[in-house]
Design an enzyme around this catalytic site. Structure first.
Site, PDB file in Angstrom:
ATOM      1  CE  LYS A  41      -0.042  -0.603   4.987  1.00 12.91           C
ATOM      2  NZ  LYS A  41      -0.664  -1.533   5.861  1.00 12.91           N
ATOM      3  NE  ARG A 140      -5.690  -0.110  11.319  1.00 14.15           N
ATOM      4  CZ  ARG A 140      -4.375  -0.520  10.557  1.00 14.15           C
ATOM      5  NH1 ARG A 140      -3.429   0.711  10.362  1.00 14.15           N
ATOM      6  NH2 ARG A 140      -4.412  -1.407   9.810  1.00 14.15           N
ATOM      7  CE1 TYR A 263      14.230  30.642   5.099  1.00 13.48           C
ATOM      8  CE2 TYR A 263      14.606  28.268   4.539  1.00 13.48           C
ATOM      9  CZ  TYR A 263      14.259  29.687   4.070  1.00 13.48           C
ATOM     10  OH  TYR A 263      13.939  29.825   2.796  1.00 13.48           O
ATOM     11  CG  MET A 316      10.391  23.118   0.332  1.00 15.11           C
ATOM     12  SD  MET A 316       9.350  24.144  -0.636  1.00 15.11           S
ATOM     13  CE  MET A 316       8.229  24.915   0.760  1.00 15.11           C
TER      14      MET A 316
HETATM   15  C1  PLP Z   1       0.103  -2.295   6.545  1.00 19.52           C
HETATM   16  C2  PLP Z   1      -0.482  -3.535   6.824  1.00 19.52           C
HETATM   17  C3  PLP Z   1       0.459  -4.854   7.080  1.00 19.52           C
HETATM   18  C4  PLP Z   1       1.740  -4.668   6.851  1.00 19.52           C
HETATM   19  O1  PLP Z   1       2.562  -4.060   8.077  1.00 19.52           O
HETATM   20  P1  PLP Z   1       3.983  -4.049   8.185  1.00 19.52           P
HETATM   21  O2  PLP Z   1       4.318  -3.559   9.792  1.00 19.52           O
HETATM   22  O3  PLP Z   1       4.516  -2.971   7.333  1.00 19.52           O
HETATM   23  O4  PLP Z   1       4.678  -5.342   8.058  1.00 19.52           O
HETATM   24  C5  PLP Z   1      -0.006  -5.943   7.222  1.00 19.52           C
HETATM   25  N1  PLP Z   1      -1.573  -6.031   7.626  1.00 19.52           N
HETATM   26  C6  PLP Z   1      -2.313  -5.024   7.585  1.00 19.52           C
HETATM   27  C7  PLP Z   1      -3.935  -5.038   7.896  1.00 19.52           C
HETATM   28  C8  PLP Z   1      -1.759  -3.699   7.389  1.00 19.52           C
HETATM   29  O5  PLP Z   1      -2.453  -2.546   7.432  1.00 19.52           O
END
Ligand code: PLP
Length: 372
Positions: A41, A140, A263, A316
């Site tokens: 992702k 979550r 800066y 930046m």
């Molecule tokens: C992002 C995610 C993972 C991978 O997690 P890592 O800690 O990067 O290995 C696996 N399962 C779900 C549901 C996730 O959201």
């Protein structure tokens, strides 16, 4: 002033595909008979999901997880028709057509999503199969406690969903001692027993390190593939760095004792200094918290084999290095290197997690894929 024969001002993010494949094989070596999936992702954590996806496919990966349907569509184009692509956010009304068009599998996180999906596939030939994601304590996204019974008892619903994976997600997998790991494991076993015969998945990268009990049929690491460490015993994690930020040197100048640098004049020269202005800043993902001030020098960049301190504020587009004591030869266009083996330390210095640092790196840098 000497300079490299040719160079650009644009910073480069190098992604080492050999290290990526090595990390895939390393994590695979820890999971016995379980299968590997890849969490890819957010554009493969900023590294480019098309190239990273193809490299992992080449390493043998056939199951991928993305967050959104749009990410899945891009990945499908990159890796072809054969792999499974699950969408962690599940089906949402606006994206249904993308699921069908790109053969994406929704991760069902609620009864609402389940019922919406069943409605959507009513007149569809060979709709994608689905995963059920139960919340076992992270609180979550995921099917909540009070909906578990409905899924367990509504045979028609389960049949219509054509479930091919039951999963959950660990909240504290990086912390071996955390009591929530065992609690979530117990709850996952209980819930999944209601749906026998369906393959199970619980472990992210941290879950792989928790041991065989957590592996089930499929593991779905992300950060570990990309070289990130997640446990409180990082030295035991055998992954290799994948990502480096290369900032070209654009200018070298001297600063007189008493003058300030950058800066807010946050750094004062206590002696005559030589500095290099390198081309990478917070817009490239280099955290402002790596700035060096009078109070504290936080980090260094690597010039060849040597390290030179970051002085003044990271801005930046540019960062300033103190090369007063550097004995080597610095040429215009030469590369100052951040992250790589320093990813964990520099993330800690930034008060950021390595995931967060990594996902910020891909926005502006030119990506160069290294295949050693
Ligand atoms: C992002 C995610 C993972 C991978 O997690 P890592 O800690 O990067 O290995 C696996 N399962 C779900 C549901 C996730 O959201």
């Amino acid at each position: 002033m000497a300079r490299a024969r040719t160079y650009s001002s644009r910073p480069v993010l190098t992604v080492n595909l050999t290290a990526l494949a090595d990390n895939y094989q390393y994590l695979a070596s820890l999971i016995g008979g379980a299968r590997m999936a890849a969490s890819i992702k957010a554009d493969a954590y900023g590294l480019g999901s098309d190239v990273v996806g193809r490299a992992l496919y080449g390493a043998g990966c056939r199951t991928f997880f993305v967050a959104h349907a749009g990410e899945g569509k891009l990945l499908r184009t990159a890796i072809g028709a054969k792999a499974s692509i699950y969408v962690l956010s599940g089906n949402t009304p606006q994206d249904t057509a993308i699921f069908f068009g790109s053969k994406l599998k929704p991760v069902i996180n609620s009864l609402t999503q389940a019922r919406d999906w069943v409605k959507a596939i009513k007149d569809v030939n060979h709709p994608p199969r689905t995963a059920l994601h139960f919340d076992t304590g992270i609180n979550r996204l995921g099917i909540p406690n009070e909906e578990v019974d409905v899924f367990a008892n509504d045979k028609a619903l389960i049949e219509a969903l054509d479930v091919d994976l039951v999963m959950s997600h660990l909240a504290c997998a990086g912390d071996r001692e955390h009591p929530l790991n065992a609690q979530q494991l117990g709850k996952f076993k209980m819930i999944s027993a209601l749906m026998p015969m369906v393959p199970l998945s619980l472990a992210n990268t941290g879950g792989i390190y928790l041991g065989a009990e957590y592996h089930f049929k499929l593991v779905r690491p992300g950060i570990g593939l990309y070289g990130g460490k997640v446990t409180n015993t990082p030295d035991t994690e055998g992954v290799k760095p994948v990502v480096e930020l290369h900032a070209p040197v654009l200018q070298i100048k001297t600063v007189k004792k008493g003058e300030t640098i950058g800066y807010n004049a946050s750094f004062t020269a206590l002696k005559d200094m030589k500095i290099a202005i390198v081309s990478a800043g917070y817009a490239d993902g280099l955290p402002v918290n790596l700035s060096g001030s009078d109070k504290r020098i936080v980090t260094s960049a690597r010039l060849g084999k040597h390290r030179v301190p970051v002085v003044g504020r990271v801005s930046m587009d540019y960062t300033i290095l103190d090369i007063t004591n550097y004995k080597g030869f610095v040429e215009l266009g030469g590369k100052a290197v951040f992250f790589g083996e320093d990813l964990e330390a520099q993330s800690a210095h930034s008060q950021m997690i390595n995931y967060e640092v990594m996902t910020h790196l891909g926005a502006r840098c030119r990506k160069i894929y290294v295949n050693e």
